[in-house]
Design a protein around this motif. Structure first.
Motif, short mmCIF file in Angstrom:
data_model
loop_
_atom_site.label_atom_id
_atom_site.label_comp_id
_atom_site.label_asym_id
_atom_site.label_seq_id
_atom_site.Cartn_x
_atom_site.Cartn_y
_atom_site.Cartn_z
N LYS A 1 38.46 35.92 -2.85
CA LYS A 1 38.57 37.22 -3.52
C LYS A 1 37.19 37.81 -3.81
O LYS A 1 36.95 39.00 -3.60
N VAL A 2 36.27 36.96 -4.26
CA VAL A 2 34.92 37.42 -4.56
C VAL A 2 34.23 37.88 -3.28
O VAL A 2 33.58 38.93 -3.25
N GLN A 3 34.38 37.12 -2.20
CA GLN A 3 33.78 37.51 -0.93
C GLN A 3 34.36 38.83 -0.43
O GLN A 3 33.61 39.68 0.07
N ILE A 4 35.67 39.02 -0.57
CA ILE A 4 36.29 40.28 -0.14
C ILE A 4 35.71 41.44 -0.95
O ILE A 4 35.40 42.50 -0.39
N ARG A 5 35.54 41.26 -2.24
CA ARG A 5 34.94 42.32 -3.08
C ARG A 5 33.51 42.63 -2.62
O ARG A 5 33.12 43.80 -2.58
N ILE B 1 49.81 28.72 -1.96
CA ILE B 1 48.43 28.51 -1.52
C ILE B 1 48.22 28.96 -0.08
O ILE B 1 47.09 29.16 0.35
N ASN B 2 49.29 29.14 0.68
CA ASN B 2 49.19 29.60 2.06
C ASN B 2 49.22 31.12 2.19
O ASN B 2 49.09 31.65 3.29
N ALA B 3 49.40 31.82 1.09
CA ALA B 3 49.51 33.28 1.13
C ALA B 3 48.18 33.91 1.55
O ALA B 3 47.11 33.42 1.21
N ASP B 4 48.30 35.00 2.31
CA ASP B 4 47.11 35.75 2.72
C ASP B 4 46.49 36.43 1.51
O ASP B 4 47.18 36.79 0.55
N ILE B 5 45.19 36.63 1.58
CA ILE B 5 44.46 37.34 0.52
C ILE B 5 43.88 38.58 1.16
O ILE B 5 43.08 38.48 2.11
N ALA B 6 44.29 39.74 0.68
CA ALA B 6 43.82 41.00 1.26
C ALA B 6 43.25 41.89 0.18
O ALA B 6 43.57 41.73 -1.00
N LEU C 1 44.57 42.00 -4.12
CA LEU C 1 43.71 41.08 -4.88
C LEU C 1 44.19 40.85 -6.31
O LEU C 1 44.02 39.77 -6.85
N ASP C 2 44.76 41.84 -6.92
CA ASP C 2 45.14 41.72 -8.34
C ASP C 2 46.54 41.17 -8.55
O ASP C 2 46.96 41.00 -9.68
N LYS C 3 47.25 40.82 -7.47
CA LYS C 3 48.62 40.31 -7.61
C LYS C 3 48.66 38.85 -8.03
O LYS C 3 49.60 38.41 -8.63
#
Length: 175
Positions: free
Chosen positions: A75-79, A163-168, A172-174
Motif C-alpha cells: 500500500k505504501v509503495q502504491i501511494r 491475504i491473496n486479495a489484490d491491492i489496488a 487501498l482504504d477497504k
C-alpha cells in the motif's frame, strides 16, 4: 627442617589463626570454594524452560504478522508510485499510457505521447517490485479512473480473498 617444611609450617599456623577469625585465608581453602563456581544443571534447565515458554508465546504473534506487513508495504509503495504519477501529469498534462507503463516514471518514453517536459532524472529512481517480488500492474486509462495500479498480492494471480486479495490504488482504504 628444610625451607619447604618451614614455609608449610608457617602457612599452617597463619591459616589456623586467621581461620578462626573468618579471614580471607579461610575462604581461600580449596574445600570452601568448591560449591560456588558456575551454575547447577537445574538452574540452567530452569532458564532454558523460561526461554522456551517466552518463545512459544512470542513467535506465533510475530509469524502471523508477516502477511499484514507485506500488504501494508504494498500500500505504501502504491501511494509512492501514485505521487510520482501525479508529478508526471503536472509536468506533461497526461498520465503515462498503458503502453508506456510505469517505466515512463524512470526513463523518458519513446513510444506513444512523448512528454515535452519530462523531468531529467525521472520521477522514481527505479521501479519497485511489490513485496512478493512481482511487478505492479498499470492500466491507463482505466474503467475505475485515470489509471489503475495493482499488486496481485500473495498468490500473484488476479482476484483472491484475504491475504491473496489484490491491492489496488482504488481499494487501498477497504482493508
Amino acid at each position: 627442617m628444610s625451607l619447604r617444611e618451614q614455609v608449610q609450617h608457617v602457612w599452617m599456623m597463619w591459616s589456623r589463626k586467621h581461620r578462626e577469625r573468618g579471614s580471607l585465608a579461610s575462604r581461600l581453602t580449596p574445600h570452601a570454594c568448591r560449591g560456588t563456581a558456575g551454575f547447577t544443571f537445574i538452574e540452567i534447565m530452569v532458564v532454558v524452560a523460561i526461554l522456551a515458554i517466552l518463545a512459544a508465546l512470542v513467535v506465533p504473534r510475530i509469524m502471523g504478522r508477516t502477511d499484514d506487513a507485506k500488504r501494508t508495504s504494498a500500500k505504501v509503495q502504491i501511494r509512492n508510485i501514485e505521487g510520482a504519477l501525479q508529478l508526471y501529469k503536472l509536468d506533461n498534462g497526461v498520465y503515462p499510457s498503458t503502453e508506456q507503463g510505469l517505466k515512463a516514471l524512470v526513463e523518458k518514453p519513446s513510444i506513444g505521447v512523448i512528454p515535452k517536459k519530462w523531468k531529467i532524472g525521472g520521477y522514481l529512481p527505479k521501479l519497485p517490485e511489490d513485496p512478493w517480488g512481482n511487478t505492479y500492474k498499470y492500466l491507463s486509462p482505466s474503467p475505475k479512473g485515470d489509471y489503475e495500479l495493482t499488486s496481485l498480492g500473495t498468490d500473484g494471480e488476479v482476484g483472491g480473498e484475504g491475504i491473496n486479495a489484490d491491492i489496488a490504488n482504488w481499494n487501498l482504504d477497504k482493508d
